[in-house]
Design an enzyme around this catalytic site. Structure first.
Site, PDB file in Angstrom:
ATOM      1  N   HIS A 483       0.839  -1.205   0.000  1.00  0.00           N
ATOM      2  CA  HIS A 483       0.000   0.000   0.000  1.00  0.00           C
ATOM      3  C   HIS A 483       0.874   1.256   0.000  1.00  0.00           C
ATOM      4  O   HIS A 483       0.649   2.182  -0.804  1.00  0.00           O
ATOM      5  CB  HIS A 483      -0.909  -0.015   1.233  1.00  0.00           C
ATOM      6  CG  HIS A 483      -1.847   1.139   1.325  1.00  0.00           C
ATOM      7  ND1 HIS A 483      -3.179   1.040   0.982  1.00  0.00           N
ATOM      8  CD2 HIS A 483      -1.658   2.439   1.712  1.00  0.00           C
ATOM      9  CE1 HIS A 483      -3.769   2.218   1.159  1.00  0.00           C
ATOM     10  NE2 HIS A 483      -2.862   3.077   1.607  1.00  0.00           N
ATOM     11  N   GLU A 484       1.862   1.299   0.890  1.00  0.00           N
ATOM     12  CA  GLU A 484       2.702   2.495   0.987  1.00  0.00           C
ATOM     13  C   GLU A 484       3.605   2.643  -0.233  1.00  0.00           C
ATOM     14  O   GLU A 484       3.876   3.771  -0.677  1.00  0.00           O
ATOM     15  CB  GLU A 484       3.538   2.445   2.270  1.00  0.00           C
ATOM     16  CG  GLU A 484       2.731   2.306   3.565  1.00  0.00           C
ATOM     17  CD  GLU A 484       1.630   3.342   3.717  1.00  0.00           C
ATOM     18  OE1 GLU A 484       1.741   4.430   3.130  1.00  0.00           O
ATOM     19  OE2 GLU A 484       0.635   3.066   4.415  1.00  0.00           O
ATOM     20  N   HIS A 487       1.905   4.392  -3.027  1.00  0.00           N
ATOM     21  CA  HIS A 487       1.814   5.854  -2.904  1.00  0.00           C
ATOM     22  C   HIS A 487       2.963   6.566  -3.610  1.00  0.00           C
ATOM     23  O   HIS A 487       2.861   7.768  -3.891  1.00  0.00           O
ATOM     24  CB  HIS A 487       1.800   6.257  -1.430  1.00  0.00           C
ATOM     25  CG  HIS A 487       0.454   6.158  -0.794  1.00  0.00           C
ATOM     26  ND1 HIS A 487      -0.676   6.693  -1.370  1.00  0.00           N
ATOM     27  CD2 HIS A 487       0.051   5.602   0.392  1.00  0.00           C
ATOM     28  CE1 HIS A 487      -1.715   6.468  -0.574  1.00  0.00           C
ATOM     29  NE2 HIS A 487      -1.306   5.805   0.491  1.00  0.00           N
ATOM     30  N   GLU A 506      -5.546   7.478  -1.832  1.00  0.00           N
ATOM     31  CA  GLU A 506      -5.840   6.304  -1.009  1.00  0.00           C
ATOM     32  C   GLU A 506      -6.625   5.218  -1.757  1.00  0.00           C
ATOM     33  O   GLU A 506      -6.440   4.027  -1.505  1.00  0.00           O
ATOM     34  CB  GLU A 506      -6.604   6.723   0.249  1.00  0.00           C
ATOM     35  CG  GLU A 506      -5.831   7.670   1.152  1.00  0.00           C
ATOM     36  CD  GLU A 506      -4.517   7.089   1.667  1.00  0.00           C
ATOM     37  OE1 GLU A 506      -4.261   5.886   1.471  1.00  0.00           O
ATOM     38  OE2 GLU A 506      -3.737   7.859   2.262  1.00  0.00           O
TER      39      GLU A 506
END
Length: 841
Positions: A483-484, A487, A506
């Site tokens: 997930h990170e 980004h 997000e």
């Protein structure tokens, strides 16, 4: 008309007048003092006139150039100041100082909160009253407004960049003596410096450093408000004439909302930026609107026992200034919003691989699918302002795994070595297989203290992870890491032009974490699809619950609707609901954004969809977007979708501008119940419910006899399924426990069997959170210690457990809630503490 702010509302003001003056580069020179819990020093800001003050296109625009030798380090330009304790010791003596801050013999004008201003504060400087009309150039002085909160500003001065040796190369004029011409010369120097071509980035950093160390040439008038720092220079009425390089002397406050002073898991002091709603304005005066994209460089001095990590392209090596004092230097050359800047100072230990491991190989269908497409895309030009762009670097495009380091408190070193070190290259390679070139050249991963209010946070070149991801195997850690990492593309390299469109960051990261994680695990297509359907069901349940239990106005992904992206004439705006503590813990923008992207992928087909995402990244990296930028390009790139009734207008209407569950999602959600992994869980839930029903029917007279029979029955049931049960995936366990939470009453014996069968105290934080909910709901008193441990060690997830402890109106549970809050309240971030306090008192 300027935006009017109502302090009674929970909207966050962005006060900087970015359309008048735009920061292009920050140079921070800071000392970190753990005794006083203060960061102090200077920040030098280099400006260009904003969009309302320019004639023609933006300076610095053009095709990006390739970056060569990324490992080059500008040793000669690293500042090496010794720390000082007062402003006067560091002030320049130039003879230009027309105003003073608390000069000798004058009364200290600092207020009770430690704010300072010079003698002009009494004049009541305000952006609405004194800012001149830049078109008509009225008689009043131009006012520069910066976003600022919880800071003690000590002094503001113009920087004499013309005094820097060798700066003549940036001037076109002969030696000047007239004051106005000298002012113009300084601004010309800054203009030439900030618009240097991208392949001159080393030279640019060198001169930024030396200009930031140049003497001052006159103090500027300033005033601090609740949300802003306002600066002016007497008789300067237009932004183009305002000093383009200014230095601000300031101190943070221990209670400042942009930084968290705390202790790590080993009991050592540390400080880190917390990604709070107000972002970095309580760390340094800045321009917070996303459009204020800038570069930065930072020197941080602190005691030699501390390690300084930061958003920086270089892996900083500390320089010893004197015994017990180290200096750390970081820089970035990719312009990004100031809100993405991150710093963490602590007694971190670098976690290194003890034995050599083979390079990660991702044998995946996506890698070959896009390799040739990437080569074609590299040949094109970029759409962002000039900077050393990795997307134009062939070597970077083939780099599956970028250099990375892992840092953690000493006590978590072994756990990080066991879990994180192996996962990072797998997840980085998986991300590259899907999206191609990594936007950033390197990355640090830090395990932050237990009071961190999220499972993770991504910033340029650094990722914060909660300690909660380190327990119960690799699943939660891997998915959160994915997930990170996502980004880096969506949220950092491509940002939202309006902060209210959080879903752009997000929603994409939530969607891509599943895709990356499946590739990292090298799952067959069918198995990956099953896991993603299971995850979709869990997210559907979460979204459904959140929609039922939150205000409708907080469920809209574009709260400004057709006005999204609009700002005032000066560039100021407000972030709707930006200060609402409840919103911080909501996941609507994660979940609705995820479901929108999943729906589009399903309709278009994964291969076509991922190919489009790569094109989108290639076109928009380094830029800010609105929702319609993504949607228009999608429908133009895949025009056949228009024939199926898809349009930008109906997508925005159904998914982004309305509260509640989008209608298209209601039609899709039924299919997830048919997933094999979900059916497997449903079968197990049925068995546990049946066993619970039989147990509850036993009479008191037969309790002892039936207790033996039940143990045999339960034991037989567990024995028959033990091998299958132990193989349940973490997400299956989450669904199992959530389903059992819907039961009105579970017997104590069932809870004991559940705990032993699935080893619930050893599972990841997502599973243990549901287990704690079961413990609280059914008053399983012998396991209250597990709830207490969760509330203290997993603060990123435990906030709403406080509500569960209070709702039953049970004295023991409420006592536990008060006890845990008393132990953690001082360490909690402001929003978490506020939400918990509202539940308890």
């Amino acid at each position: 008309m300027e935006t009017k702010l109502d302090p009674a509302k929970d909207d966050l003001p962005l006060m900087a007048n970015t359309r008048h003056m735009l920061v292009k580069h920050y140079v921070l020179d800071l000392d970190v003092d753990f005794k006083s819990q203060v960061i102090e020093g200077t920040i030098v800001l280099f400006f260009e006139p904003g969009s309302r003050c320019k004639k023609g296109g933006s300076a610095g625009e053009g095709d990006c150039l390739s970056q060569s030798d990324e490992t080059f380090k500008i040793r000669a330009s690293e500042p090496c100041h010794s720390p000082v304790t007062n402003v006067s010791a560091r002030s320049s003596k130039t003879g230009y100082n027309d105003f003073s801050v608390c000069a000798k013999g004058e009364k200290d004008t600092s207020d009770k909160n430690g704010n300072h201003s010079n003698r002009e504060q009494a004049s009541g400087i305000s952006s609405s009253k004194n800012c001149c009309d830049i078109e008509t150039h009225g008689s009043e002085d131009f006012l520069l407004v910066l976003d600022c909160c919880d800071l003690s500003v000590l002094k503001v001065e113009e920087v004499d960049v013309a005094a820097v040796p060798g700066i003549e190369k940036f001037t076109r004029s002969a030696k000047l003596t007239d004051a106005e011409e000298l002012r113009n010369l300084r601004n010309q120097i800054v203009h030439e410096l900030v618009t240097l071509p991208a392949d001159h980035w080393r030279e640019q950093l060198y001169y930024y450093t030396h200009c930031s160390q140049a003497p001052g040439c006159g103090e500027l008038l300033f005033s601090t408000g609740t949300w802003s720092l306002e600066i002016r220079k007497a008789e300067v009425q237009a932004p183009r004439d305002f000093p383009h390089a200014i230095r601000i002397w300031y101190k943070t406050k221990p209670e400042g909302r942009s930084v968290t002073w705390t202790t790590d898991q080993s009991g050592r002091p540390c400080v880190y930026t917390m990604g709070s709603p107000i972002n970095n304005r309580a760390l340094f005066p800045c321009q917070e609107p996303p459009v204020a994209m800038s570069t930065w460089q930072t020197t941080v001095r602190t005691a030699s026992c501390f390690v300084v990590l930061m958003s920086g392209e270089n892996s900083a090596e500390p320089a010893q200034l004197q015994e017990g004092l180290l200096s750390w230097y970081y820089y970035v050359t990719m312009p990004m919003p100031a809100s993405t800047f991150t710093i963490a100072v602590g007694c971190w230990t670098e976690v290194k691989q003890e034995s050599h491991t083979a390079d990660v190989q991702i044998n995946n269908e996506f890698s070959s699918l896009f390799s040739r497409a990437d080569l074609r895309l590299i040949e094109g030009s970029c759409g962002h302002v000039a900077y050393p762009c990795r997307f134009q670097n062939p070597a970077a495009s083939s780099q599956l795994v970028i250099p990375h380091r892992v840092f953690a408190p000493w006590c978590l070193k072994d756990r990080c070595a066991e879990i994180l070190l192996e996962l990072i290259p797998q997840c980085l390679s998986a991300a590259h297989a899907i999206l191609g070139t990594h936007p950033f050249s390197r990355i640090d991963v830090l395990i932050v203290p237990s009071n961190f209010s999220s499972l993770g946070m991504a910033s340029p070149h650094i990722i914060f992870l909660s300690q909660s991801v380190l327990t119960g195997g690799s699943h939660l850690c891997g998915t959160r890491l994915c997930h990170e990492i996502a980004h880096a593309w969506f949220g950092l390299a491509i940002g939202a032009r309006d902060w209210t469109e959080e879903w752009i960051s997000e929603g994409f990261a939530t969607y891509l974490e599943d895709v990356f994680w499946a590739v990292a695990q090298q799952l067959p297509h069918d198995e990956a699809r099953e896991q993603q359907e299971l995850k979709a069901l869990l997210r559907w349940r979460r979204l459904r619950d959140e929609v039922q239990n939150s205000k409708e106005e907080l469920q809209v992904l574009r709260p400004n609707k057709e006005n999204t992206g609009e700002v005032s004439e000066s560039g100021t705006c407000i972030i709707k609901h930006g200060l609402n503590a409840e919103k911080i813990f909501m996941q609507v923008h994660y979940l609705k954004g995820y479901f929108l992207l999943q729906s589009l992928a399903k309709r278009i087909g994964e291969a076509t969809y991922f190919e489009f995402l790569r094109k989108f990244v290639q076109k928009f990296h380094g830029q800010l977007i609105l929702s319609q930028d993504f949607l228009y390009m999608l429908l133009e790139d895949i025009p056949e979708q228009k024939g199926y009734g898809l349009s930008v207008e109906n997508i925005i209407g159904a998914w982004l501008d309305t509260s509640g569950i989008p209608k298209p999602l209601l039609e899709e959600c039924q299919s997830w119940d048919q997933c094999r992994l979900v059916q497997q869980v449903n079968d197990e839930v049925t068995k546990w419910i049946q066993a619970n029903q039989r147990a509850r029917k036993r009479t008191k007279r037969k309790r002892r006899q039936d207790e033996v029979a039940f143990r045999k029955l339960a034991g037989l049931s567990v024995t028959l399924k033990i091998f299958q049960l132990e193989q349940l995936l973490p997400d299956q366990l989450v669904l199992l426990l959530e389903s059992l939470l819907e039961e009105k009453m579970l017997c104590l014996r069932i809870l004991q069997c559940l705990e032993k069968t699935y080893h619930l105290d050893e599972q990841d934080a997502e599973v243990r959170h549901r287990w704690c909910e079961l413990v609280v709901k059914h008053k399983y008193t012998t396991r209250y210690a597990e709830v207490e441990k969760f509330l203290k060690e997993d603060q990123a997830m435990g906030v709403y457990l406080y509500g569960e402890l209070m709702v039953n109106e049970d004295a023991k549970q409420q006592e536990l809630a008060y006890k845990c809050f008393a132990a953690t309240q001082k360490q909690m971030d402001v929003s978490s503490a506020k939400v918990v306090a509202e539940m308890l008192f």
